[in-house]
Design a protein around this motif. Structure first.
Motif, mmCIF file in Angstrom:
data_model
loop_
_atom_site.group_PDB
_atom_site.id
_atom_site.type_symbol
_atom_site.label_atom_id
_atom_site.label_comp_id
_atom_site.label_asym_id
_atom_site.label_seq_id
_atom_site.Cartn_x
_atom_site.Cartn_y
_atom_site.Cartn_z
ATOM 1 N N LEU A 148 11.191 3.470 -2.557
ATOM 2 C CA LEU A 148 11.242 2.179 -1.864
ATOM 3 C C LEU A 148 10.764 2.332 -0.421
ATOM 4 O O LEU A 148 10.040 1.472 0.104
ATOM 5 C CB LEU A 148 12.661 1.614 -1.918
ATOM 6 C CG LEU A 148 12.832 0.147 -1.523
ATOM 7 C CD1 LEU A 148 11.929 -0.765 -2.329
ATOM 8 C CD2 LEU A 148 14.291 -0.273 -1.693
ATOM 9 N N HIS A 149 11.136 3.442 0.243
ATOM 10 C CA HIS A 149 10.611 3.717 1.592
ATOM 11 C C HIS A 149 9.088 3.727 1.571
ATOM 12 O O HIS A 149 8.430 3.101 2.413
ATOM 13 C CB HIS A 149 11.054 5.101 2.101
ATOM 14 C CG HIS A 149 12.529 5.271 2.247
ATOM 15 N ND1 HIS A 149 13.111 6.517 2.270
ATOM 16 C CD2 HIS A 149 13.533 4.387 2.372
ATOM 17 C CE1 HIS A 149 14.418 6.386 2.402
ATOM 18 N NE2 HIS A 149 14.692 5.104 2.459
ATOM 19 N N GLU A 150 8.535 4.472 0.614
ATOM 20 C CA GLU A 150 7.088 4.648 0.580
ATOM 21 C C GLU A 150 6.363 3.337 0.270
ATOM 22 O O GLU A 150 5.304 3.059 0.831
ATOM 23 C CB GLU A 150 6.713 5.727 -0.435
ATOM 24 C CG GLU A 150 5.235 6.082 -0.469
ATOM 25 C CD GLU A 150 4.690 6.565 0.862
ATOM 26 O OE1 GLU A 150 3.476 6.388 1.114
ATOM 27 O OE2 GLU A 150 5.470 7.123 1.677
ATOM 28 N N ARG A 199 6.478 1.477 3.472
ATOM 29 C CA ARG A 199 5.616 2.152 4.445
ATOM 30 C C ARG A 199 4.161 1.702 4.241
ATOM 31 O O ARG A 199 3.444 1.387 5.195
ATOM 32 C CB ARG A 199 5.770 3.657 4.260
ATOM 33 C CG ARG A 199 5.183 4.516 5.349
ATOM 34 C CD ARG A 199 5.573 5.969 5.132
ATOM 35 N NE ARG A 199 6.964 6.232 5.483
ATOM 36 C CZ ARG A 199 7.910 6.630 4.624
ATOM 37 N NH1 ARG A 199 7.604 6.820 3.351
ATOM 38 N NH2 ARG A 199 9.147 6.844 5.036
ATOM 39 N N ARG A 200 3.725 1.643 2.995
ATOM 40 C CA ARG A 200 2.350 1.248 2.686
ATOM 41 C C ARG A 200 2.108 -0.245 2.903
ATOM 42 O O ARG A 200 0.962 -0.672 3.056
ATOM 43 C CB ARG A 200 2.008 1.638 1.247
ATOM 44 C CG ARG A 200 2.046 3.146 1.024
ATOM 45 C CD ARG A 200 1.544 3.549 -0.341
ATOM 46 N NE ARG A 200 1.697 4.997 -0.531
ATOM 47 C CZ ARG A 200 1.021 5.709 -1.418
ATOM 48 N NH1 ARG A 200 0.137 5.120 -2.218
ATOM 49 N NH2 ARG A 200 1.226 7.005 -1.535
ATOM 50 N N LEU A 201 3.193 -1.019 2.915
ATOM 51 C CA LEU A 201 3.072 -2.457 3.145
ATOM 52 C C LEU A 201 3.378 -2.839 4.592
ATOM 53 O O LEU A 201 3.606 -4.003 4.907
ATOM 54 C CB LEU A 201 4.007 -3.207 2.186
ATOM 55 C CG LEU A 201 3.641 -3.107 0.704
ATOM 56 C CD1 LEU A 201 4.734 -3.704 -0.168
ATOM 57 C CD2 LEU A 201 2.304 -3.784 0.427
ATOM 58 N N GLN A 237 8.594 1.710 9.554
ATOM 59 C CA GLN A 237 7.765 2.294 10.614
ATOM 60 C C GLN A 237 8.621 2.748 11.788
ATOM 61 O O GLN A 237 8.427 3.844 12.341
ATOM 62 C CB GLN A 237 6.722 1.277 11.081
ATOM 63 C CG GLN A 237 5.605 1.020 10.088
ATOM 64 C CD GLN A 237 4.657 -0.068 10.561
ATOM 65 O OE1 GLN A 237 4.919 -0.778 11.534
ATOM 66 N NE2 GLN A 237 3.537 -0.217 9.860
ATOM 67 N N THR A 238 9.588 1.927 12.171
ATOM 68 C CA THR A 238 10.467 2.274 13.295
ATOM 69 C C THR A 238 11.401 3.421 12.917
ATOM 70 O O THR A 238 11.667 4.312 13.734
ATOM 71 C CB THR A 238 11.275 1.038 13.737
ATOM 72 O OG1 THR A 238 10.387 -0.042 13.995
ATOM 73 C CG2 THR A 238 12.085 1.334 14.992
ATOM 74 N N ALA A 246 15.665 -4.321 3.825
ATOM 75 C CA ALA A 246 14.343 -4.431 4.451
ATOM 76 C C ALA A 246 13.308 -4.930 3.455
ATOM 77 O O ALA A 246 12.436 -5.741 3.789
ATOM 78 C CB ALA A 246 13.923 -3.080 5.019
ATOM 79 N N ALA A 247 13.398 -4.468 2.203
ATOM 80 C CA ALA A 247 12.452 -4.897 1.172
ATOM 81 C C ALA A 247 12.573 -6.393 0.908
ATOM 82 O O ALA A 247 11.564 -7.099 0.775
ATOM 83 C CB ALA A 247 12.694 -4.113 -0.114
#
Length: 443
Positions: A67-69, A72-74, A80-81, A352-353
């Motif tokens: 989910l992080h990745e 990150r790509r979006l 990012q922070t 966050a998602a």
């Protein structure tokens, strides 16, 4: 272009406001702190991390890490922070929480399209595009307004939720599929215990180490007799569980050479595909390590993989399967979006998602673009598909996990290789989505 309003400055609301502004739409982010405080927060910063400073596993072949990745790509502002202000935490993504929240507060406050407005919102504005991201500690006035809007009760209580395990990790040579007295469709997996197994389990359960409750949760806990943790029920007597959730009546073990069970733990199917199973009546306040140790004493669950541990905490969430589309729009008002823990997702990254999708779709709605429904072969898509299509009767919050994914085209028996397959399939879809979004932005 009309301004969009986001209510709630946690992780979900912060992400939603940022994505709306990135879409070129002016946005007002409403945060009641510090003018009105909550019992869990300690600062007035946006995206305050009120529990751990960890976002979970960093590796992309783990559920949280994938989910992080994806985020990150979006171009998620939250991830990012977090990446920029990470601190050493082994295999986890953890941050300096004070710096993390302050940087996000400063970044949004200085964005030309974002207005940060302090003060409590007590009503749902009747018109315009709106994102609700008020979390599990929604103020009483707004909670009442949302209750009136939906026409149904909040799930707002001191919540003791049961663990969920992966179906593939249940030993079907021991567990059997049946309903009591063979009535209706066989809807439960049943884990039988003999008397010796039951008594050993009971002893471990009553001695298991529990999680300490926060002060404001201790005041609430005593009011919910109907949702007792399984360990509290066990403490009421050796036989209490056998006349409650572990009662064996009406269940016959079909496996050859077995006796009538002395006690039975039932697991209820949690998803349409039968990949997730909920331990019925096993709401608990045991520490997570203790849950794994003790619940793996249950015959058939010796190698159980837990996708969600039992939790007990103050919680507020809506019945999303009845109320939301996978786009995170409310069915009865398409200009209203929900995200974060309010809609029944668990964990920082899931919040966050939800903020990313709600904010992105709110901006797309304002611009007259088709809204995104994410593929359920991505972690984000699988999570939002689950919370919008699960059984409304038994709906409980869900963290990111591989158990909610559709099967791979080619069956892979080894778990870790299967997770790599899920990851590779997911990131291919995310890269396609990212390219499509970028093309539209420059066209």
């Amino acid at each position: 272009m009309s301004r969009i309003h986001v209510i709630g400055g946690g992780l979900a609301g912060t992400e939603a406001a940022w994505q709306i502004a990135q879409g070129g739409i002016p946005v007002t982010l409403h945060e009641m702190r510090p003018l009105r405080t909550s019992p869990a927060h300690h600062t007035s910063s946006l995206a305050e991390l009120v529990c751990s400073n960890s976002f979970g596993a960093l590796q992309s072949d783990r559920a949280a890490g994938l989910l992080h990745e994806e985020l990150r790509r979006l171009n998620s502002i939250i991830i990012q922070t977090a990446d920029r202000h990470a601190v050493p935490a082994g295999g986890a993504l953890a941050v300096d929480r004070g710096v993390f929240s302050q940087v996000l507060t400063d970044t949004l406050a200085h964005h030309p399209l974002i207005e940060l407005r302090r003060g409590e919102v007590q009503e749902i504005p009747p018109t315009g595009i709106l994102v609700l991201a008020t979390g599990p500690l929604t103020s009483p006035a707004l909670a009442t307004a949302l209750q009136n809007f939906t026409g149904m009760d909040y799930f707002s209580f001191f919540d003791a939720a049961s663990p969920i395990v992966e179906g593939e990790s249940i030993n079907r040579d021991i567990a059997f599929l049946a309903s009591r007295y063979d009535k209706g469709e066989a809807a439960y997996l049943n884990c039988p215990m003999n008397k010796q197994e039951y008594l050993a389990f009971w002893q471990e359960l009553i001695q298991g180490e529990q999680t300490e409750l926060k002060d404001f949760e201790q005041e609430t806990a005593k009011f919910f007799e109907g949702c007792l943790p399984i360990e509290e029920l066990a403490r009421r007597g050796e036989e209490t569980m056998r006349f409650g959730p572990l009662k064996p009546v009406g269940l016959i073990n079909p496996h050859p050479g077995t006796d009538s069970p002395y006690a039975v733990i039932q697991l209820r199917q949690e998803d349409k595909a039968g990949q997730l199973w909920n331990l019925v009546g096993f709401q608990t306040n045991l520490r997570w390590g203790e849950q794994k140790r003790i619940f793996r004493l249950i015959p058939g669950l010796e190698e159980a993989e837990f996708v969600r541990m039992g939790v007990m905490h103050r919680n507020t969430f809506i019945n999303s399967p009845q109320l939301l589309h996978p786009t995170l729009q409310f069915k009865q008002r398409p200009t209203l979006f929900g995200c974060g823990q309010l809609i029944g997702t668990e964990g920082y990254t899931a919040a966050a998602a939800g903020g990313w999708l709600a904010g992105t779709n709110a901006a797309r709605l304002a611009r007259g673009l088709t809204l995104l429904t994410l593929p359920d072969t991505t972690m984000m898509g699988a999570l939002f598909n689950f919370i919008s299509s699960a059984s409304p009767k038994h709906f409980q919050p869900m963290p990111p996990n591989f158990g909610i994914f559709p099967p791979l085209e080619r069956k892979i028996r080894k778990k870790q290789d299967r997770y790599v397959g899920y990851r590779d399939r997911s990131l291919l879809e995310i890269d396609k989505l990212q390219a499509e979004i970028y093309e539209r932005q420059i066209s």
